[in-house]
Write a protein that holds these residues in place. Structure first.
Motif, short mmCIF file in Angstrom:
data_model
loop_
_atom_site.label_atom_id
_atom_site.label_comp_id
_atom_site.label_asym_id
_atom_site.label_seq_id
_atom_site.Cartn_x
_atom_site.Cartn_y
_atom_site.Cartn_z
N GLU A 1 0.99 -1.19 -0.09
CA GLU A 1 -0.16 0.10 0.11
C GLU A 1 0.95 1.30 0.05
O GLU A 1 1.80 1.18 0.56
CB GLU A 1 -0.73 -0.11 1.20
N MET A 2 0.36 2.26 -0.58
CA MET A 2 1.19 3.57 -0.79
C MET A 2 0.07 4.66 -0.16
O MET A 2 -0.94 4.84 -0.27
CB MET A 2 1.57 3.90 -2.09
N TRP B 1 -2.19 12.93 7.30
CA TRP B 1 -2.28 11.84 6.36
C TRP B 1 -3.42 12.27 5.30
O TRP B 1 -4.62 12.90 5.95
CB TRP B 1 -2.78 10.60 7.14
N VAL B 2 -3.23 11.99 3.96
CA VAL B 2 -4.01 12.56 3.11
C VAL B 2 -4.91 11.45 2.31
O VAL B 2 -6.01 11.49 2.29
CB VAL B 2 -3.22 13.62 2.02
N SER B 3 -4.24 10.63 1.85
CA SER B 3 -4.85 9.45 1.11
C SER B 3 -3.83 8.16 0.94
O SER B 3 -2.72 8.39 1.43
CB SER B 3 -5.00 9.97 -0.16
N ALA B 4 -4.45 7.13 0.92
CA ALA B 4 -3.84 5.72 0.50
C ALA B 4 -4.36 4.92 -0.46
O ALA B 4 -5.69 5.10 -0.86
CB ALA B 4 -3.87 5.12 1.99
N THR C 1 -9.38 2.63 -2.21
CA THR C 1 -8.54 4.03 -2.14
C THR C 1 -9.28 4.50 -0.64
O THR C 1 -10.46 4.42 -0.52
CB THR C 1 -8.89 4.92 -3.17
N TYR C 2 -8.51 5.35 0.02
CA TYR C 2 -8.87 6.15 1.27
C TYR C 2 -8.73 7.71 1.25
O TYR C 2 -7.15 7.83 0.88
CB TYR C 2 -8.28 5.24 2.30
N TYR C 3 -9.37 8.25 2.03
CA TYR C 3 -8.85 9.86 1.96
C TYR C 3 -9.39 10.37 3.33
O TYR C 3 -10.42 10.12 3.96
CB TYR C 3 -9.81 10.51 0.89
N ALA C 4 -8.60 11.46 3.61
CA ALA C 4 -8.94 12.34 4.82
C ALA C 4 -10.31 12.81 4.44
O ALA C 4 -10.46 13.65 3.17
CB ALA C 4 -7.89 13.33 5.16
N ASP C 5 -10.99 13.39 5.58
CA ASP C 5 -12.22 14.00 5.39
C ASP C 5 -11.73 15.31 4.59
O ASP C 5 -12.84 16.09 3.52
CB ASP C 5 -13.09 14.34 6.50
N THR D 1 -7.83 12.43 -5.87
CA THR D 1 -7.99 11.09 -6.26
C THR D 1 -6.59 10.54 -6.28
O THR D 1 -5.72 11.06 -6.92
CB THR D 1 -8.91 11.14 -7.66
N ILE D 2 -6.44 9.44 -5.57
CA ILE D 2 -4.97 8.77 -5.61
C ILE D 2 -5.36 7.62 -6.60
O ILE D 2 -6.25 7.03 -6.86
CB ILE D 2 -4.88 8.15 -4.21
N SER D 3 -4.05 7.35 -7.16
CA SER D 3 -4.06 6.05 -8.27
C SER D 3 -2.66 5.55 -8.29
O SER D 3 -1.71 6.41 -7.97
CB SER D 3 -4.70 6.62 -9.57
N ARG D 4 -2.60 4.47 -9.04
CA ARG D 4 -0.97 3.84 -8.90
C ARG D 4 -1.00 3.22 -10.48
O ARG D 4 -2.05 2.59 -11.07
CB ARG D 4 -0.97 3.13 -7.76
N ASP D 5 0.25 3.26 -10.99
CA ASP D 5 0.44 2.64 -11.99
C ASP D 5 1.80 1.41 -11.96
O ASP D 5 2.67 1.93 -11.66
CB ASP D 5 1.04 3.60 -13.24
#
Length: 116
Positions: free
Chosen positions: A33-34, A47-50, A58-62, A69-73
């Motif tokens: 996880e990043m 903490w902002v997002s994971a 995906t997970y986000y701070a309120d 939007t977090i994403s990964r390649d």
């Protein structure tokens, strides 16, 4: 050696957008996880997002939900943070974070400044 290299920061007006990137090396990217964490001037880390290993969760701070939007390649070994509708309170240094083997690994950070 684990390396996390952030890029994409800059100065933008309120309501604008930026996309941050974090290029990762030195570990099996697909296994972990990043996260993104930010630190505003005079404040502690937030903490902002994971994002999970496959990118399906995906997970986000309120404070950023609905705007970031977090994403990964996996092929590029890169994590992204698309930031829209930026506010002055989003001004901070943004860091890419990996928690592996009981240790936190950090990049050098990239500055985001939201100001008119």
């Amino acid at each position: 050696e684990v390396q996390l290299v952030e890029s994409g920061g800059g100065m933008v007006q309120p309501g604008g957008s930026l996309r941050l990137s974090c290029a990762a090396s030195g570990f099996t990217f697909s296994y972990y996880e990043m996260s993104w964490v930010r630190r505003a001037p005079g404040k502690g880390p937030e903490w902002v997002s994971a994002i999970n290993t496959g990118g399906g969760s995906t997970y986000y701070a309120d404070s950023v939900k609905g705007r970031f939007t977090i994403s990964r390649d996996g092929a590029k070994r890169t994590v992204y943070l698309q930031m829209n509708s930026l506010k002055p309170e989003d001004t901070a240094v943004y860091y890419c974070n990996l928690f592996m083997g009981g240790y936190d690994y950090w990049g050098q950070g990239t500055q985001v400044t939201v100001s008119s």
